[in-house]
Write an enzyme that holds these catalytic residues in place. Sequence first.
Site, PDB file in Angstrom:
ATOM      1  N   PHE A 139     -14.720  10.432  34.617  1.00  0.00           N
ATOM      2  CA  PHE A 139     -14.164  11.271  35.076  1.00  0.00           C
ATOM      3  C   PHE A 139     -14.230  12.405  33.877  1.00  0.00           C
ATOM      4  O   PHE A 139     -13.782  12.011  32.787  1.00  0.00           O
ATOM      5  CB  PHE A 139     -12.708  10.810  35.136  1.00  0.00           C
ATOM      6  CG  PHE A 139     -11.704  11.703  34.917  1.00  0.00           C
ATOM      7  CD1 PHE A 139     -10.906  11.997  36.324  1.00  0.00           C
ATOM      8  CD2 PHE A 139     -10.729  11.934  34.173  1.00  0.00           C
ATOM      9  CE1 PHE A 139      -9.858  13.008  36.532  1.00  0.00           C
ATOM     10  CE2 PHE A 139      -9.888  12.885  34.194  1.00  0.00           C
ATOM     11  CZ  PHE A 139      -9.176  13.358  35.376  1.00  0.00           C
ATOM     12  N   GLU A 374      -5.844   9.866  27.631  1.00  0.00           N
ATOM     13  CA  GLU A 374      -4.877   9.982  28.644  1.00  0.00           C
ATOM     14  C   GLU A 374      -3.383  10.550  28.174  1.00  0.00           C
ATOM     15  O   GLU A 374      -2.320  10.257  28.623  1.00  0.00           O
ATOM     16  CB  GLU A 374      -4.591   8.772  29.420  1.00  0.00           C
ATOM     17  CG  GLU A 374      -5.778   8.062  29.758  1.00  0.00           C
ATOM     18  CD  GLU A 374      -6.067   7.723  31.245  1.00  0.00           C
ATOM     19  OE1 GLU A 374      -5.017   8.436  32.011  1.00  0.00           O
ATOM     20  OE2 GLU A 374      -6.788   7.015  31.391  1.00  0.00           O
TER      21      GLU A 374
HETATM   22  P1  TGC Z   1       1.654  22.533  33.098  1.00  0.00           P
HETATM   23  O1  TGC Z   1       2.181  24.140  33.031  1.00  0.00           O
HETATM   24  O2  TGC Z   1       2.774  21.411  32.666  1.00  0.00           O
HETATM   25  O3  TGC Z   1       1.332  22.070  34.613  1.00  0.00           O
HETATM   26  C1  TGC Z   1       0.244  22.989  35.341  1.00  0.00           C
HETATM   27  C2  TGC Z   1       0.238  22.486  36.702  1.00  0.00           C
HETATM   28  O4  TGC Z   1      -0.034  21.247  36.895  1.00  0.00           O
HETATM   29  C3  TGC Z   1       1.045  20.588  37.847  1.00  0.00           C
HETATM   30  N1  TGC Z   1       1.253  19.354  37.346  1.00  0.00           N
HETATM   31  C4  TGC Z   1       1.219  18.136  37.971  1.00  0.00           C
HETATM   32  N2  TGC Z   1       1.017  18.061  39.334  1.00  0.00           N
HETATM   33  C5  TGC Z   1       1.197  16.961  39.672  1.00  0.00           C
HETATM   34  N3  TGC Z   1       1.364  15.588  38.871  1.00  0.00           N
HETATM   35  C6  TGC Z   1       1.558  15.806  37.538  1.00  0.00           C
HETATM   36  N4  TGC Z   1       1.582  14.748  36.876  1.00  0.00           N
HETATM   37  C7  TGC Z   1       1.477  17.153  37.133  1.00  0.00           C
HETATM   38  N5  TGC Z   1       1.445  17.737  35.665  1.00  0.00           N
HETATM   39  C8  TGC Z   1       1.532  19.039  35.748  1.00  0.00           C
HETATM   40  C9  TGC Z   1       2.342  21.563  37.485  1.00  0.00           C
HETATM   41  O5  TGC Z   1       3.151  21.486  38.375  1.00  0.00           O
HETATM   42  C10 TGC Z   1       1.715  22.966  37.296  1.00  0.00           C
HETATM   43  O6  TGC Z   1       1.240  23.260  38.681  1.00  0.00           O
HETATM   44  P2  TGC Z   1       1.328  24.921  39.217  1.00  0.00           P
HETATM   45  O7  TGC Z   1       1.128  24.762  40.537  1.00  0.00           O
HETATM   46  O8  TGC Z   1       2.858  25.168  38.899  1.00  0.00           O
HETATM   47  O9  TGC Z   1       0.384  25.603  38.314  1.00  0.00           O
HETATM   48  O10 TGC Z   1       0.515  22.267  32.230  1.00  0.00           O
HETATM   49  P3  TGC Z   1       0.031  22.615  30.861  1.00  0.00           P
HETATM   50  O11 TGC Z   1      -1.169  23.372  30.977  1.00  0.00           O
HETATM   51  O12 TGC Z   1       1.479  23.327  30.006  1.00  0.00           O
HETATM   52  O13 TGC Z   1      -0.105  21.196  29.979  1.00  0.00           O
HETATM   53  C11 TGC Z   1       0.709  20.200  30.197  1.00  0.00           C
HETATM   54  C12 TGC Z   1       0.332  19.005  29.469  1.00  0.00           C
HETATM   55  C13 TGC Z   1       0.133  19.202  27.922  1.00  0.00           C
HETATM   56  C14 TGC Z   1       1.499  17.988  29.445  1.00  0.00           C
HETATM   57  C15 TGC Z   1      -0.871  18.235  30.287  1.00  0.00           C
HETATM   58  O14 TGC Z   1      -1.830  19.177  30.414  1.00  0.00           O
HETATM   59  C16 TGC Z   1      -1.333  17.181  29.411  1.00  0.00           C
HETATM   60  O15 TGC Z   1      -0.984  16.142  30.072  1.00  0.00           O
HETATM   61  N6  TGC Z   1      -2.250  16.984  28.457  1.00  0.00           N
HETATM   62  C17 TGC Z   1      -3.120  15.975  28.005  1.00  0.00           C
HETATM   63  C18 TGC Z   1      -4.231  15.805  28.479  1.00  0.00           C
HETATM   64  C19 TGC Z   1      -4.817  14.509  28.922  1.00  0.00           C
HETATM   65  O16 TGC Z   1      -4.041  13.393  29.247  1.00  0.00           O
HETATM   66  N7  TGC Z   1      -6.044  14.237  29.048  1.00  0.00           N
HETATM   67  C20 TGC Z   1      -6.542  13.016  29.562  1.00  0.00           C
HETATM   68  C21 TGC Z   1      -7.999  13.029  29.868  1.00  0.00           C
HETATM   69  S1  TGC Z   1      -8.811  11.856  30.755  1.00  0.00           S
HETATM   70  C22 TGC Z   1      -8.682  10.643  29.649  1.00  0.00           C
HETATM   71  O17 TGC Z   1      -8.357  10.537  28.751  1.00  0.00           O
HETATM   72  C23 TGC Z   1      -9.331   9.444  30.211  1.00  0.00           C
HETATM   73  S2  TGC Z   1      -9.490   8.110  29.132  1.00  0.00           S
HETATM   74  C24 TGC Z   1      -9.918   6.867  30.224  1.00  0.00           C
HETATM   75  C25 TGC Z   1     -10.051   5.319  29.854  1.00  0.00           C
HETATM   76  O18 TGC Z   1     -11.284   5.196  28.864  1.00  0.00           O
HETATM   77  O19 TGC Z   1      -9.117   4.738  30.138  1.00  0.00           O
HETATM   78  P1  FAD Z   2      -6.682  17.069  20.288  1.00  0.00           P
HETATM   79  O1  FAD Z   2      -5.784  18.096  21.566  1.00  0.00           O
HETATM   80  O2  FAD Z   2      -7.550  18.215  19.351  1.00  0.00           O
HETATM   81  O3  FAD Z   2      -5.373  16.829  19.527  1.00  0.00           O
HETATM   82  C1  FAD Z   2      -5.530  16.742  18.170  1.00  0.00           C
HETATM   83  C2  FAD Z   2      -3.925  16.282  17.473  1.00  0.00           C
HETATM   84  O4  FAD Z   2      -3.300  17.500  17.763  1.00  0.00           O
HETATM   85  C3  FAD Z   2      -3.426  15.086  18.407  1.00  0.00           C
HETATM   86  O5  FAD Z   2      -2.485  14.397  17.351  1.00  0.00           O
HETATM   87  C4  FAD Z   2      -2.479  15.883  19.181  1.00  0.00           C
HETATM   88  O6  FAD Z   2      -1.217  15.232  19.536  1.00  0.00           O
HETATM   89  C5  FAD Z   2      -2.066  17.191  18.491  1.00  0.00           C
HETATM   90  N1  FAD Z   2      -1.739  18.354  19.357  1.00  0.00           N
HETATM   91  C6  FAD Z   2      -2.508  19.008  20.244  1.00  0.00           C
HETATM   92  N2  FAD Z   2      -1.502  19.735  20.765  1.00  0.00           N
HETATM   93  C7  FAD Z   2      -0.387  19.730  20.264  1.00  0.00           C
HETATM   94  C8  FAD Z   2       0.861  20.306  20.806  1.00  0.00           C
HETATM   95  N3  FAD Z   2       0.961  21.467  21.596  1.00  0.00           N
HETATM   96  N4  FAD Z   2       2.069  20.080  19.875  1.00  0.00           N
HETATM   97  C9  FAD Z   2       1.956  19.020  18.946  1.00  0.00           C
HETATM   98  N5  FAD Z   2       0.697  18.469  18.550  1.00  0.00           N
HETATM   99  C10 FAD Z   2      -0.258  18.762  19.532  1.00  0.00           C
HETATM  100  N6  FAD Z   2     -11.339  12.410  28.608  1.00  0.00           N
HETATM  101  C11 FAD Z   2     -11.830  12.795  30.002  1.00  0.00           C
HETATM  102  O7  FAD Z   2     -11.736  13.739  30.401  1.00  0.00           O
HETATM  103  N7  FAD Z   2     -12.455  11.471  30.573  1.00  0.00           N
HETATM  104  C12 FAD Z   2     -12.582  10.308  29.853  1.00  0.00           C
HETATM  105  O8  FAD Z   2     -12.942   9.399  30.159  1.00  0.00           O
HETATM  106  C13 FAD Z   2     -12.186  10.096  28.381  1.00  0.00           C
HETATM  107  N8  FAD Z   2     -12.367   9.088  27.780  1.00  0.00           N
HETATM  108  C14 FAD Z   2     -11.956   8.904  26.579  1.00  0.00           C
HETATM  109  C15 FAD Z   2     -12.535   7.667  25.717  1.00  0.00           C
HETATM  110  C16 FAD Z   2     -12.254   7.728  24.281  1.00  0.00           C
HETATM  111  C17 FAD Z   2     -12.737   6.624  23.721  1.00  0.00           C
HETATM  112  C18 FAD Z   2     -11.469   8.788  23.600  1.00  0.00           C
HETATM  113  C19 FAD Z   2     -11.261   8.764  22.090  1.00  0.00           C
HETATM  114  C20 FAD Z   2     -11.156   9.792  24.338  1.00  0.00           C
HETATM  115  C21 FAD Z   2     -11.441   9.816  25.604  1.00  0.00           C
HETATM  116  N9  FAD Z   2     -11.029  11.202  26.586  1.00  0.00           N
HETATM  117  C22 FAD Z   2     -11.360  11.259  27.940  1.00  0.00           C
HETATM  118  C23 FAD Z   2     -10.261  12.249  25.793  1.00  0.00           C
HETATM  119  C24 FAD Z   2      -8.924  12.194  25.433  1.00  0.00           C
HETATM  120  O9  FAD Z   2      -8.313  12.480  26.575  1.00  0.00           O
HETATM  121  C25 FAD Z   2      -8.697  13.311  24.430  1.00  0.00           C
HETATM  122  O10 FAD Z   2      -9.186  12.689  23.388  1.00  0.00           O
HETATM  123  C26 FAD Z   2      -7.198  13.626  24.291  1.00  0.00           C
HETATM  124  O11 FAD Z   2      -6.677  13.994  25.488  1.00  0.00           O
HETATM  125  C27 FAD Z   2      -6.761  14.420  23.086  1.00  0.00           C
HETATM  126  O12 FAD Z   2      -7.775  15.591  23.023  1.00  0.00           O
HETATM  127  P2  FAD Z   2      -8.398  15.833  21.799  1.00  0.00           P
HETATM  128  O13 FAD Z   2      -9.278  14.532  21.300  1.00  0.00           O
HETATM  129  O14 FAD Z   2      -9.328  17.006  21.898  1.00  0.00           O
HETATM  130  O15 FAD Z   2      -7.382  16.224  20.669  1.00  0.00           O
END
Ligand code: TGC
Ligand code: FAD
Length: 395
Positions: A139, A374
């Site tokens: 993903f 996540e």
């Molecule tokens: P924001 O303005 O809050 O929302 C933008 C648009 O998205 C909609 N939305 C959702 N819709 C459905 N379900 C949800 N949970 C939703 N959350 C948001 C929202 O309604 C809006 O829609 P629209 O139509 O009004 O435009 O977005 P923002 O840009 O301010 O960001 C909010 C924030 C920071 C909370 C969000 O972007 C966030 O959660 N950031 C963290 C990124 C993250 O979690 N990345 C994960 C990458 S994948 C990964 O890490 C896999 S690890 C896998 C593993 O090994 O297990």
């Molecule tokens: P940054 O966003 O640069 O954040 C750095 C620091 O700043 C953090 O402490 C954060 O909390 C802080 N910060 C950022 N913004 C703010 C704010 N607005 N206010 C306060 N503090 C803030 N992603 C995928 O898409 N798919 C995957 O399969 C996936 N797998 C992963 C596997 C591993 C082992 C790891 C380490 C990461 C993976 N990720 C994946 C990415 C993961 O989701 C990101 O690392 C995570 O979302 C944080 O992004 P970043 O590392 O760029 O940190």
Amino acid sequence: MITASKDQFESPDFYALDGLLTEEHKLIRQSVRDFVKKEISPNIEEWAQNAHFPYEIVKKFGDVGAFGPTIPETYGGGGLDYISYGLIMQEIERGDSGMRSTASVQGSLVMYPIYKFGNEAQRNKYLPKLASGEWLGCFGLTEPDHGSNPSGMVTNFKDAGDHYVLNGAKMWISNSPKADVAVVWAKSEEGRIHGLIVERGMEGFSTPETHGKWSLRASTTGELVFDNVKVPKENLLEGKSGLGAPMMCLDSARFGIAWGAIGAAMDCYDSARRYSLERHQFGKPIGSFQLTQKKLSEMLTEITKSQLLNYRLGQLFNEGKATTAQISMAKRNAVEVALNIAREARQIHGGMGITGEYPMMRHMANLESVVTYEGTHDIHLLILGKEITGIPAFE
Ligand code: TGC
Ligand code: FAD
């Protein structure tokens, strides 16, 4: 090489939560617990210490039903409820967070979007092979310059007549170096986020591995690089666009992490409980000292509270009522609880706790990724803060 001591795990159930589970839930949990004891526990130390991703586990996960448990059976999934999904993730992460990553990415982040936003042809083409473990998926949301803020992504695709042309790069992608299929989030020419299915072998698509991790060493992580990749138009996920689409996938995956991290916590607690009775100092088991009892009591309290939170969240998921903020609370709570328990359990094991004979250091190092991916710990706090106040503090 130090090998792990024999897996003698006994699951803590202080509030008799088993009484809330169905017979089917218990059977599913037992079959995955047996699987972990047989396939993961005897090997995980060696895999982790050697930074080896055991690719053969993919097919075995397929066989045990770890991929896409909530996806309907018509497409090869398990057709199960969310409590079953949680229990499966709990048991796998009890073994190792990296192994849970492999499974939860495949189910929640690859199969789920194809099922939810894909058309019938896409579902039939990809889901059965992903469910069986014939194919591995990944993903791609995070980019080198856009982690917590995925809406800033620059990966993009352009319409080139009978296909799209995809350019950009994703970073930190679990499973990527071995993945057959990638669900990739990219911006259209209008700047709208869409999901595309990219397949290994497409010209210009590469997946370099990320080396040198101290965490999730048995999971493979890498980049996704797109250099003018021609993606057939039929690979667009048309069912939903905008950031909400990947966020819906994350809701499901974060739920799995909440259960999984408590699995890791349970493993650390159980090891500490057993060790405290076996290890003698000053002529007594260390478990007879009040300070050890305090540590164990607090661990069990936090595990029990988290089990209840996760169970209730599972019920809400089953009813289609779980909110993103509730999921953030559970993910954030579980990982913090698990990290604290891993550290306390490590202390109870004294010097032995730093070796691979016991699981705490591996869990602790793994959980440093789990607390970041996540959505970081602080991002989940801010999601809760937004829910409470109505004011987003991200920008
Ligand atoms: P924001 O303005 O809050 O929302 C933008 C648009 O998205 C909609 N939305 C959702 N819709 C459905 N379900 C949800 N949970 C939703 N959350 C948001 C929202 O309604 C809006 O829609 P629209 O139509 O009004 O435009 O977005 P923002 O840009 O301010 O960001 C909010 C924030 C920071 C909370 C969000 O972007 C966030 O959660 N950031 C963290 C990124 C993250 O979690 N990345 C994960 C990458 S994948 C990964 O890490 C896999 S690890 C896998 C593993 O090994 O297990
Ligand atoms: P940054 O966003 O640069 O954040 C750095 C620091 O700043 C953090 O402490 C954060 O909390 C802080 N910060 C950022 N913004 C703010 C704010 N607005 N206010 C306060 N503090 C803030 N992603 C995928 O898409 N798919 C995957 O399969 C996936 N797998 C992963 C596997 C591993 C082992 C790891 C380490 C990461 C993976 N990720 C994946 C990415 C993961 O989701 C990101 O690392 C995570 O979302 C944080 O992004 P970043 O590392 O760029 O940190």
